[in-house]
Design an enzyme around this catalytic site. Structure first.
Site, PDB file in Angstrom:
ATOM      1  NE  ARG A  82      -3.913   1.910   2.603  1.00 48.18           N
ATOM      2  CZ  ARG A  82      -3.882   2.827   3.581  1.00 48.18           C
ATOM      3  NH1 ARG A  82      -2.866   2.825   4.457  1.00 48.18           N
ATOM      4  NH2 ARG A  82      -4.833   3.737   3.697  1.00 48.18           N
ATOM      5  CG  ASN A 159      -4.745   7.174   5.395  1.00 49.51           C
ATOM      6  OD1 ASN A 159      -4.733   5.957   5.484  1.00 49.51           O
ATOM      7  ND2 ASN A 159      -4.374   7.973   6.404  1.00 49.51           N
ATOM      8  CD  GLU A 160      -5.980   6.618   9.501  1.00 54.93           C
ATOM      9  OE1 GLU A 160      -5.766   7.700  10.087  1.00 54.93           O
ATOM     10  OE2 GLU A 160      -5.348   5.570   9.764  1.00 54.93           O
ATOM     11  CG  HIS A 226      -6.585   2.068   8.844  1.00 53.84           C
ATOM     12  ND1 HIS A 226      -6.154   3.320   8.436  1.00 53.84           N
ATOM     13  CD2 HIS A 226      -6.738   1.339   7.714  1.00 53.84           C
ATOM     14  CE1 HIS A 226      -6.056   3.322   7.109  1.00 53.84           C
ATOM     15  NE2 HIS A 226      -6.415   2.134   6.656  1.00 53.84           N
ATOM     16  CE1 TYR A 228      -1.589   1.344  13.610  1.00 58.57           C
ATOM     17  CE2 TYR A 228      -3.483   2.328  12.499  1.00 58.57           C
ATOM     18  CZ  TYR A 228      -2.172   1.877  12.475  1.00 58.57           C
ATOM     19  OH  TYR A 228      -1.434   1.957  11.311  1.00 58.57           O
ATOM     20  CD  GLU A 255      -2.703   3.068   8.073  1.00 58.61           C
ATOM     21  OE1 GLU A 255      -2.530   3.338   9.296  1.00 58.61           O
ATOM     22  OE2 GLU A 255      -2.788   3.925   7.192  1.00 58.61           O
ATOM     23  CD1 TRP A 284       2.542   2.830  10.203  1.00 61.25           C
ATOM     24  CD2 TRP A 284       1.370   3.113   8.323  1.00 61.25           C
ATOM     25  NE1 TRP A 284       2.855   4.064   9.727  1.00 61.25           N
ATOM     26  CE2 TRP A 284       2.145   4.263   8.572  1.00 61.25           C
ATOM     27  CE3 TRP A 284       0.566   3.064   7.188  1.00 61.25           C
ATOM     28  CZ2 TRP A 284       2.126   5.368   7.709  1.00 61.25           C
ATOM     29  CZ3 TRP A 284       0.540   4.157   6.345  1.00 61.25           C
ATOM     30  CH2 TRP A 284       1.320   5.298   6.607  1.00 61.25           C
TER      31      TRP A 284
END
Length: 447
Positions: A82, A159-160, A226, A228, A255, A284
């Site tokens: 990516r 992105n985001e 993503h 996290y 990610e 990531w």
């Protein structure tokens, strides 16, 4: 991912929300020129199931590192990269010529290229971020580098694209962005990131995914979460991903890391769940992180010989890239699948018995050094058990004998890797686990 990420709102637990996802709209015929979505799965131009296993690379900040980075990423076993691009709104624009060069280098290294526009990161909360409409403007400006590359490139629109402010606008903004790109003739698989800095703690993407997919005239949209700090327990990871797969909505983890400033993500659960469900993941990131998140580097200073602990986990650990990645069939070569030989398997059968009914979770481990394709598992029930339903596989029962075959997304068992499936059944009398299993007529170890 941005170099300094805003804290994620707390107090919302994924497992606590029980609202079901709507079912995906019916799949259209697989006539796309390249990657396409069918029945909730990402297929390549040869109609082969493709599961992304790779990493993110910050090209827009380190363009001079890209050529070597792509070679090294491929050498570590990845099948996808990516690539971070700048639209010119927040970071320097990667123009048509540069995008052309990146795509060419991805192809030369037999890597599928996910191109993402990074300038939308945290829109509504991050002051310099731009809306998805600006990302669409960017893609249209580099259109000549994209058209004709549908077999090798996915377009990650932005992105985001929303932070934790005004994230409810995500659905309409995403539908509009998809509509504009389709009207301009882009036929690529479009990857769309979740709001809330990509983590979707509000479930905005989860609960509106079916409507967004239905709004795509090509039905060729892949959803990207993503993971996290919000995803710090196995239950939260599996609940979120399972809701997509159960509804046949395509999902990838674009990610994730092994730690983060907003909490400690459960990378083991992320990788194991992704592997068992045939879901793509992209760690990531290769190298070059700063502003306090240097721990997310997979290698130190772009040196492939200096893997960090996170890099060792992602590439070499259980359910990692090296053991699970399969090269895209569009590159034409063999990736090592062959007859695994004798003594090549181990099976775990975990029984949950409720008297007249039961569930069983079954894991097949390939203990050989060769990939197993198109497997067939055989066993016999020791009592009066009858299968009612199966997930992630198909079953045929004749008397006590059972034969299990894979679904497309569980068709291959990587060397040293696993696939899992489950079954629900009814039983009369004592219900115990089978005592022996065969995989393609070879006797497996029972563990």
């Amino acid at each position: 991912m941005r170099r300094i990420r805003a804290a994620v709102a707390t107090g919302t637990l994924l497992a606590a929300c029980s609202a079901p996802l709507a079912t995906a709209p019916s799949a259209q015929a697989a006539d796309a020129p390249g990657f396409h979505i069918q029945d909730g799965r990402l297929l390549d131009a040869n109609n082969k199931d493709f599961v992304m296993r790779g990493v993110n690379h910050a090209h827009t900040w380190y363009p001079d590192k890209t050529d070597q980075a792509l070679k090294d990423i491929k050498a570590k076993g990845a099948n996808t990269v990516r690539v971070v691009l700048g639209t010119g709104d927040q970071w320097s624009k990667n123009d048509t010529a540069d995008v052309n060069r990146v795509v060419s280098q991805c192809k030369a290294n037999r890597l599928i290229c996910v191109l993402e526009a990074h300038d939308t990161t945290g829109y509504g909360e991050a002051g310099a971020a731009v809306p998805l409409s600006k990302a669409v403007d960017y893609w249209l400006s580099v259109r000549d580098a994209l058209v004709g590359q549908e077999k090798y490139v996915l377009v990650n629109i932005g992105n985001e694209p929303h932070g934790n402010t005004n994230y409810t606008a995500w659905t309409n903004d995403t539908k509009s962005a998809i509509g504009r790109l389709r009207s301009a003739g882009l036929e690529h698989t479009l990857m769309v990131d979740a709001p809330n800095w990509g983590q979707d703690w509000s479930f905005t993407m989860r609960d509106n995914a079916a409507a967004v997919l239905a709004a795509d005239p090509d039905r060729n949209t892949l959803f990207d979460v993503h993971m996290y700090g919000v995803y710090d327990t196995p239950a939260e990871v599996s609940d979120y991903l399972n809701r997509f797969t159960a509804a046949k909505l395509p999902i990838a983890v674009g990610e994730f890391g092994d730690m983060h400033s907003d909490g400690n993500p459960d990378e083991d659960a992320i990788m194991a769940t992704a592997q068992s469900k045939g879901i793509g993941y992209l760690g990531w990131s290769w190298s070059g992180n700063g502003s306090g998140v240097e721990y997310l580097d997979l290698v130190q200073n772009f040196d492939a010989s200096r893997l960090t602990d996170w890099g060792k986990r992602l590439f070499d650990g259980a359910n990692g890239i090296k053991s699970t990645a399969k090269e895209a069939s569009v590159f034409g070569g063999s990736d090592g699948g062959t007859d695994p030989g004798e003594g090549a398997c181990a099976v775990t059968y975990r029984l949950s018995d409720w008297g007249s009914s039961f569930n069983a979770d079954v894991t097949i481990r390939n203990t050989s050094d060769k990939r197993i394709d198109g497997w067939k598992l055989g066993f016999a029930f020791p009592g009066q058990q009858k299968i009612n339903s199966v997930w992630n596989a198909k079953a045929v029962q004749s008397g006590a004998g059972v034969h299990i075959t894979p679904e497309p997304w569980t068709n291959s068992i990587p060397a040293g890797g696993t696939v899992s499936f489950g079954l629900n059944g009814s039983s009369t009398g004592a219900n115990t686990a089978p005592t022996s299993f065969t995989l393609d007529s070879r006797t497996c170890t029972v563990i």
